[in-house]
Structures are given as C-alpha cells and as structure tokens.
Design an enzyme around this catalytic site. Structure first.
Site, PDB file in Angstrom:
ATOM      1  N   ASP A  19      52.344  68.815  -3.616  1.00 51.04           N
ATOM      2  CA  ASP A  19      52.448  69.695  -2.455  1.00 51.04           C
ATOM      3  C   ASP A  19      53.914  69.871  -2.107  1.00 51.04           C
ATOM      4  O   ASP A  19      54.711  68.936  -2.232  1.00 51.04           O
ATOM      5  CB  ASP A  19      51.639  69.158  -1.267  1.00 51.04           C
ATOM      6  CG  ASP A  19      52.073  67.783  -0.812  1.00 51.04           C
ATOM      7  OD1 ASP A  19      52.891  67.674   0.119  1.00 51.04           O
ATOM      8  OD2 ASP A  19      51.576  66.784  -1.388  1.00 51.04           O
ATOM      9  N   GLU A  73      49.209  64.819  11.834  1.00 49.22           N
ATOM     10  CA  GLU A  73      49.714  63.458  11.646  1.00 49.22           C
ATOM     11  C   GLU A  73      50.517  62.933  12.817  1.00 49.22           C
ATOM     12  O   GLU A  73      51.101  61.847  12.733  1.00 49.22           O
ATOM     13  CB  GLU A  73      50.554  63.387  10.366  1.00 49.22           C
ATOM     14  CG  GLU A  73      51.566  64.506  10.234  1.00 49.22           C
ATOM     15  CD  GLU A  73      52.189  64.584   8.838  1.00 49.22           C
ATOM     16  OE1 GLU A  73      53.034  63.714   8.543  1.00 49.22           O
ATOM     17  OE2 GLU A  73      51.830  65.492   8.060  1.00 49.22           O
TER      18      GLU A  73
END
Length: 286
Positions: free
Chosen positions: A92, A183
């Site tokens: 990613d 997150e």
C-alpha cells in the site's frame, strides 16, 4: 570409685565451599548454554525465512535502515513469506513513497511477489493525496489489482469525508472494494460519536459503489474499540510484532511490515498478505 574420662566429641568436618573459580565457570557455562538455546530457537522459529531468503532474488535499493536492522527485518519478512506461499502479496502506498517507478513493479519485472496495491486517495474532509492520480493510473498500467483507501480524521464531519472520497475515486471493473482507514482516537468527541461517524461513512460509501467497504486498523485499536460494533466488515489489520508470523483466519488482509524494500520505490513500504488465493482476490473485486 575410678572415674572414666568422657570420650572426646569428634570434630565435624566443615563443608567445603566451592571455589570462586569453579562457580564462575558454572555461571559462564550456563550463560553459554542459554545463548546457544536462544540462537537455536531463533533459527528454528525463522527456518522458513532463512531458506526462503537464500533462494530469493534480491536487488533492493538502499534505504533508511541500518544494515543490521535491514537484515533483521528482511529475515522476518522472508519468514512470513515462506509461511504463506499459498497466499497473495501486495503493498500500500501514498505520497510518502514519492514518485514510484511502476514499470519496476510489474509482475514480470518485480523483485518482490506483488499482485495488488492499495493506494491512499483522500484524508479527512478535503485532503487529496498528491500522488493518488499518478499512482492510480500507474498501478493499472503495471497490471496490478488496485484499491483505494481513505484516511479517516476522527474530529471532522464523516459525511463530508465520504463525499470527498466518492468525488475522487472512480472504481472500475477489477478494482478492490473501498477501504476506510481508522487508527486514531478522537480528541474532540467521544468514542460513541466516532463509531457513529464511521458507520455513516461506511453506509454512504457502500450505497454509492454497491460494495461493502473494508475496515483497516491496527489490531489493538480494532480489538479495543471497534470489534463489537463492526463485526460484519472485512478486516485489513496492521500488526508488525516480531513474534507475529501467521495471518489470523478472521483477517482478510494482514499488513505485517512497514519496512519492506521494493524495487521501484525509494525508502520503506508496507507489505500485505491477502488471506486466500489469487482467484478469490479477483472475485472480491468490482
């Protein structure tokens, strides 16, 4: 009467104390055995990685880790690759990777077995990743299965964040479902408010694309705050622990390192495992 003199009491022998020299030898020997046992356990634990690394083609770029850190990280990476030979690997990326040489990431050219890539598209309600458009087209030209993700900012309006993602990302046939990256703990709202906002984002994006989004988070963050209320979503979990070497059955994707070195990318990059074979990954796509 003649007195009999008492028998003298025999003297007890003093126990011999081990000499300091002998004690030191025992300690050194024990310490040496402990080191040998530790090294043997480490070799056994990472036996797949050692064998996989020895037979793997590498011509990696120089990046920020020291040589010793690079060796340790590579050993863990190849150990995990060796344990998951039947799975699919991907990376990613975002603007942090700078300009990527996508031609080097083509399966025919790559020095790493990459078959998919997640690309950051947006962040918050108005943040566009500066490299998204180049990365999106570059991944397609490289023949990689691609997906887009949104970095969620807890203290910004969730529906505005969803609209920003929808405006930016046009999914085509063969693209992976959209991803919501969460997150961070909110600073200006409660956790209940955060969860409500996440659900609004997920519902709006699913309604637009007709695909249920994937939820990305760290393992601890997901377990502590999201697990109970977001059970129906496919998971992409980040866990970089040195002792984690197997993907869990409930994870769809596992981001197992953020320190891989891949040809075509300067510096470190995240590497992920898809919990299945390539045919199943393609069925997951639009």
């Amino acid at each position: 009467m003649k007195r009999v003199p008492p028998k003298p009491t025999p003297k007890r022998a003093k126990p011999k104390r081990p000499s300091k020299n002998k004690s030191g030898k025992v300690l050194r020997y024990s310490f040496l055995l402990l080191i040998v046992a530790f090294l043997a356990a480490a070799v056994y634990q990472y036996r797949h990685g050692i064998l996989y690394w020895m037979g793997f083609k590498t011509n990696k770029r120089i990046e920020s880790l020291t040589k010793e850190e690079r060796r340790i990280e590579d050993l863990r990476i190849y150990e995990i690759l060796g344990r998951h030979k039947d799975k699919v690997y991907g990376i990613d990326v975002s603007h942090y990777q700078g300009e990527i040489e996508w031609d080097s990431l083509k399966p025919s050219n790559a020095n790493f077995p990459i078959q998919f890539v997640f690309i950051r598209a947006t962040a918050g309600k108005d943040g566009l990743d500066s490299e998204f458009r180049d990365n999106w087209s570059g991944a397609e030209q490289a023949g990689l299965i691609r997906g887009a993700y949104h970095y969620y900012r807890p203290d910004e309006n969730s529906l505005e964040q969803a609209e920003s993602f929808i405006k930016t990302v046009k999914l085509s046939k063969g693209d992976l479902p959209p991803v919501l990256d969460i997150e961070k703990i909110p600073a200006g709202q409660s956790m209940d408010s955060l969860k409500s906002g996440l659900k609004k984002w997920l519902n709006r994006v699913e309604g637009h694309y007709g695909m249920k989004p994937i939820l990305y988070s760290g393992e601890s963050f997901y377990s502590d705050f999201l697990k109970e209320e977001f059970k129906g979503y496919s998971l992409w979990i980040a866990n970089y622990s040195f002792f984690a070497d197997e993907i869990k059955k409930e994870w769809l994707f596992w981001q197992f390192t953020d320190k891989a070195s891949v040809g075509g990318i300067d510096g470190n990059v995240d590497v992920n495992i898809y919990n299945g074979r390539i045919e199943a990954l393609r069925r997951l796509c639009k």
